[in-house]
Write a protein that holds these residues in place. Structure first.
Motif, PDB file in Angstrom:
ATOM      1  N   SER A  74       0.839  -1.198   0.000  1.00 55.30           N
ATOM      2  CA  SER A  74       0.000   0.000   0.000  1.00 55.30           C
ATOM      3  C   SER A  74       0.877   1.252   0.000  1.00 55.30           C
ATOM      4  O   SER A  74       2.115   1.178  -0.064  1.00 55.30           O
ATOM      5  N   LEU A  75       0.227   2.404   0.075  1.00 53.39           N
ATOM      6  CA  LEU A  75       0.940   3.678   0.092  1.00 53.39           C
ATOM      7  C   LEU A  75       1.690   3.868   1.408  1.00 53.39           C
ATOM      8  O   LEU A  75       1.276   3.369   2.454  1.00 53.39           O
ATOM      9  N   ARG A  76       2.761   4.621   1.351  1.00 55.52           N
ATOM     10  CA  ARG A  76       3.526   4.883   2.569  1.00 55.52           C
ATOM     11  C   ARG A  76       2.742   5.827   3.488  1.00 55.52           C
ATOM     12  O   ARG A  76       1.984   6.672   3.031  1.00 55.52           O
ATOM     13  N   PRO A  77       2.919   5.674   4.795  1.00 57.04           N
ATOM     14  CA  PRO A  77       2.163   6.491   5.762  1.00 57.04           C
ATOM     15  C   PRO A  77       2.428   7.977   5.586  1.00 57.04           C
ATOM     16  O   PRO A  77       3.542   8.393   5.252  1.00 57.04           O
ATOM     17  N   SER A  78       1.399   8.767   5.809  1.00 54.40           N
ATOM     18  CA  SER A  78       1.525  10.222   5.699  1.00 54.40           C
ATOM     19  C   SER A  78       0.440  10.889   6.523  1.00 54.40           C
ATOM     20  O   SER A  78      -0.668  10.358   6.673  1.00 54.40           O
ATOM     21  N   THR A 288      -4.296 -18.058   2.478  1.00 54.36           N
ATOM     22  CA  THR A 288      -3.775 -17.002   3.343  1.00 54.36           C
ATOM     23  C   THR A 288      -4.317 -15.688   2.826  1.00 54.36           C
ATOM     24  O   THR A 288      -4.121 -15.352   1.651  1.00 54.36           O
ATOM     25  N   GLU A 289      -5.036 -14.974   3.682  1.00 54.36           N
ATOM     26  CA  GLU A 289      -5.679 -13.733   3.270  1.00 54.36           C
ATOM     27  C   GLU A 289      -5.393 -12.646   4.298  1.00 54.36           C
ATOM     28  O   GLU A 289      -5.183 -12.934   5.482  1.00 54.36           O
ATOM     29  N   TYR A 290      -5.408 -11.412   3.827  1.00 52.83           N
ATOM     30  CA  TYR A 290      -5.091 -10.282   4.697  1.00 52.83           C
ATOM     31  C   TYR A 290      -6.225  -9.275   4.642  1.00 52.83           C
ATOM     32  O   TYR A 290      -6.682  -8.893   3.562  1.00 52.83           O
ATOM     33  N   TYR A 291      -6.678  -8.830   5.817  1.00 51.64           N
ATOM     34  CA  TYR A 291      -7.712  -7.813   5.896  1.00 51.64           C
ATOM     35  C   TYR A 291      -7.078  -6.425   5.813  1.00 51.64           C
ATOM     36  O   TYR A 291      -6.025  -6.166   6.399  1.00 51.64           O
ATOM     37  N   GLY A 292      -7.766  -5.533   5.102  1.00 53.45           N
ATOM     38  CA  GLY A 292      -7.334  -4.149   5.023  1.00 53.45           C
ATOM     39  C   GLY A 292      -8.499  -3.205   5.226  1.00 53.45           C
ATOM     40  O   GLY A 292      -9.669  -3.591   5.094  1.00 53.45           O
ATOM     41  N   VAL A 293      -8.182  -1.956   5.550  1.00 51.50           N
ATOM     42  CA  VAL A 293      -9.193  -0.893   5.595  1.00 51.50           C
ATOM     43  C   VAL A 293      -9.392  -0.412   4.161  1.00 51.50           C
ATOM     44  O   VAL A 293      -8.440  -0.002   3.502  1.00 51.50           O
ATOM     45  N   ALA A 294     -10.617  -0.467   3.683  1.00 52.99           N
ATOM     46  CA  ALA A 294     -10.913  -0.067   2.309  1.00 52.99           C
ATOM     47  C   ALA A 294     -11.415   1.371   2.263  1.00 52.99           C
ATOM     48  O   ALA A 294     -12.140   1.823   3.160  1.00 52.99           O
ATOM     49  N   THR A 295     -11.018   2.085   1.214  1.00 56.40           N
ATOM     50  CA  THR A 295     -11.512   3.437   0.957  1.00 56.40           C
ATOM     51  C   THR A 295     -11.988   3.510  -0.489  1.00 56.40           C
ATOM     52  O   THR A 295     -11.781   2.578  -1.270  1.00 56.40           O
ATOM     53  N   LYS A 296     -12.590   4.623  -0.832  1.00 59.03           N
ATOM     54  CA  LYS A 296     -12.959   4.820  -2.230  1.00 59.03           C
ATOM     55  C   LYS A 296     -11.708   4.804  -3.094  1.00 59.03           C
ATOM     56  O   LYS A 296     -10.635   5.269  -2.685  1.00 59.03           O
ATOM     57  N   LYS A 297     -11.823   4.261  -4.279  1.00 65.65           N
ATOM     58  CA  LYS A 297     -10.702   4.198  -5.207  1.00 65.65           C
ATOM     59  C   LYS A 297     -10.117   5.595  -5.428  1.00 65.65           C
ATOM     60  O   LYS A 297     -10.834   6.544  -5.723  1.00 65.65           O
ATOM     61  N   GLY A 298      -8.798   5.716  -5.220  1.00 66.47           N
ATOM     62  CA  GLY A 298      -8.133   6.983  -5.468  1.00 66.47           C
ATOM     63  C   GLY A 298      -8.076   7.933  -4.291  1.00 66.47           C
ATOM     64  O   GLY A 298      -7.494   9.016  -4.415  1.00 66.47           O
ATOM     65  N   VAL A 306      -4.564   6.402   7.055  1.00 66.62           N
ATOM     66  CA  VAL A 306      -4.892   5.162   7.755  1.00 66.62           C
ATOM     67  C   VAL A 306      -3.629   4.332   7.970  1.00 66.62           C
ATOM     68  O   VAL A 306      -3.440   3.732   9.038  1.00 66.62           O
ATOM     69  N   ASN A 307      -2.737   4.312   6.986  1.00 68.18           N
ATOM     70  CA  ASN A 307      -1.483   3.575   7.153  1.00 68.18           C
ATOM     71  C   ASN A 307      -0.635   4.162   8.278  1.00 68.18           C
ATOM     72  O   ASN A 307       0.058   3.435   8.993  1.00 68.18           O
ATOM     73  N   LYS A 308      -0.694   5.493   8.442  1.00 69.59           N
ATOM     74  CA  LYS A 308       0.004   6.124   9.560  1.00 69.59           C
ATOM     75  C   LYS A 308      -0.627   5.682  10.887  1.00 69.59           C
ATOM     76  O   LYS A 308       0.073   5.402  11.872  1.00 69.59           O
ATOM     77  N   VAL A 309      -1.958   5.617  10.934  1.00 69.13           N
ATOM     78  CA  VAL A 309      -2.651   5.142  12.130  1.00 69.13           C
ATOM     79  C   VAL A 309      -2.218   3.712  12.453  1.00 69.13           C
ATOM     80  O   VAL A 309      -1.958   3.368  13.612  1.00 69.13           O
ATOM     81  N   LEU A 310      -2.116   2.893  11.427  1.00 73.44           N
ATOM     82  CA  LEU A 310      -1.746   1.492  11.638  1.00 73.44           C
ATOM     83  C   LEU A 310      -0.314   1.350  12.135  1.00 73.44           C
ATOM     84  O   LEU A 310      -0.013   0.430  12.912  1.00 73.44           O
TER      85      LEU A 310
END
Length: 347
Positions: A74-78, A288-298, A306-310
């Protein structure tokens, strides 16, 4: 004599046990009757939404993107605010699509009436980071098959609902880094010793899955002769019985003897086994599956936030907020987990 369901002639007819079984029945009836987003609130802030329609409302999974080789990256935290985060701040509330029927993940406590669970804890952590208060959340309960539609139609900002990250879904939504590792597994009655796992023991068995789920896709790839969509003689099966809008509906089908087994994430199945001691997981996880927080595309700024929160949520080892939530909700049914999955980022 073994009790059978008078409508189907199938058995055994399992009793619904405890508050979990009763809640499961009520939830299944409500969701099957009306496939709409149910507005849930915290602190009296209901924001009604119309029924979800559109391309994401039924079978959400589409063709795998050729360029997708590492869906968990995913994208790097910001902390840089963009349009998506600014909309949340201007509104003053985070709108989160969640489950209210998955015990230990997202469920409504029958005594307090509050939403609780592992996913709910994470939603509150996101709200606290973005808005400074974990209570500034509007919860919207959404069935499994409407998670993507809720994002596409701007009914929610995020979906935190045991949603597996994969390449097909990345064509329609964006995902955070993984916050939990799970796997598909078979759930069946303890007394049914004929089913041993995801293997040839499923031949001729009626299998329930949620529409738009990775479990349904797994059966499409390999069904072992089970009945999960059509009868073997070519006549249509009752898809409302075998393919349901919400995964918890499958537990009710199993309890009523209308199906022989359920295929779902072991993380969800463990919660269902905790609700009903007459059922158990069979065999080993086969994916093997991984759960993620989903957002609207883009919505890249929200994904990065969210990645920063994680990052913060995972930090601290055994004392991390992630491990605390795991011990509160999941450790009994899924023992032995020592740490959250490590984040993966795009180059």
């Amino acid at each position: 004599m073994t009790a059978k369901d008078p409508r189907t002639g199938r058995g055994p007819l399992h009793r619904l046990r405890g508050w979990g079984g009763v809640t499961a029945m009520a939830a299944a009836c409500a969701l099957t009757a009306s496939l709409t987003v149910l507005p849930l609130s915290h602190g009296g802030d209901d924001v009604p939404g119309p029924p979800l329609t559109g391309p994401g409302a039924t079978h959400a999974l589409q063709t795998r993107a050729d360029s997708c080789t590492d869906p968990q990256a995913s994208l790097r935290p910001s902390e840089v605010d963009g349009d998506a985060v600014e909309r949340i701040k201007q509104r003053g509330k985070l709108i989160a699509g969640v489950d209210q029927n998955s015990f230990q993940w997202g469920f409504r406590n029958p005594e307090s009436g509050n939403l609780e669970g592992f996913d709910i804890d994470l939603v509150r952590a996101i709200a606290k980071d973005v808005l400074g208060d974990g209570d500034k959340v509007i919860f919207r309960a959404i069935p499994t098959n409407q998670r993507i539609a809720a994002l596409e139609n701007d009914k929610v900002d995020v979906v935190v609902r045991t949603m597996t990250i994969n390449c097909a879904r990345l064509e329609q939504v964006s995902f955070s880094t993984a916050y939990f590792q799970a796997g598909q597994q078979v759930l069946a009655a303890k007394e049914d010793h004929s089913i041993t796992g995801f293997n040839s023991s499923l031949a001729g068995k009626r299998i329930c899955t949620a529409e738009g789920s990775t479990a349904y896709e797994a059966l499409e790839r390999e069904s072992f002769g089970s009945v999960f969509k059509d009868k073997h003689d070519g006549t249509p099966a009752d898809e409302d019985q075998l393919t349901v809008p919400n995964q918890l509906d499958c537990l009710v089908r199993l309890q009523l003897g209308e199906v022989d087994a359920v295929v779902t994430d072991n993380a969800l199945a463990a919660g269902q086994a905790a609700q009903d001691p007459a059922v158990e997981l069979k065999g080993a996880p086969f994916t093997t599956e991984y759960y993620g927080v989903a957002t609207k595309k883009g919505a890249d700024d929200l994904v990065a936030r969210v990645n920063k929160v994680l990052v913060d949520y995972r930090a601290g080892g055994a004392d991390s907020l992630w491990m605390k939530s795991y011990r509160d909700w999941l450790a009994d049914g899924l023992p032995g987990i020592k740490a959250p999955p490590a984040p993966k980022y795009r180059d």
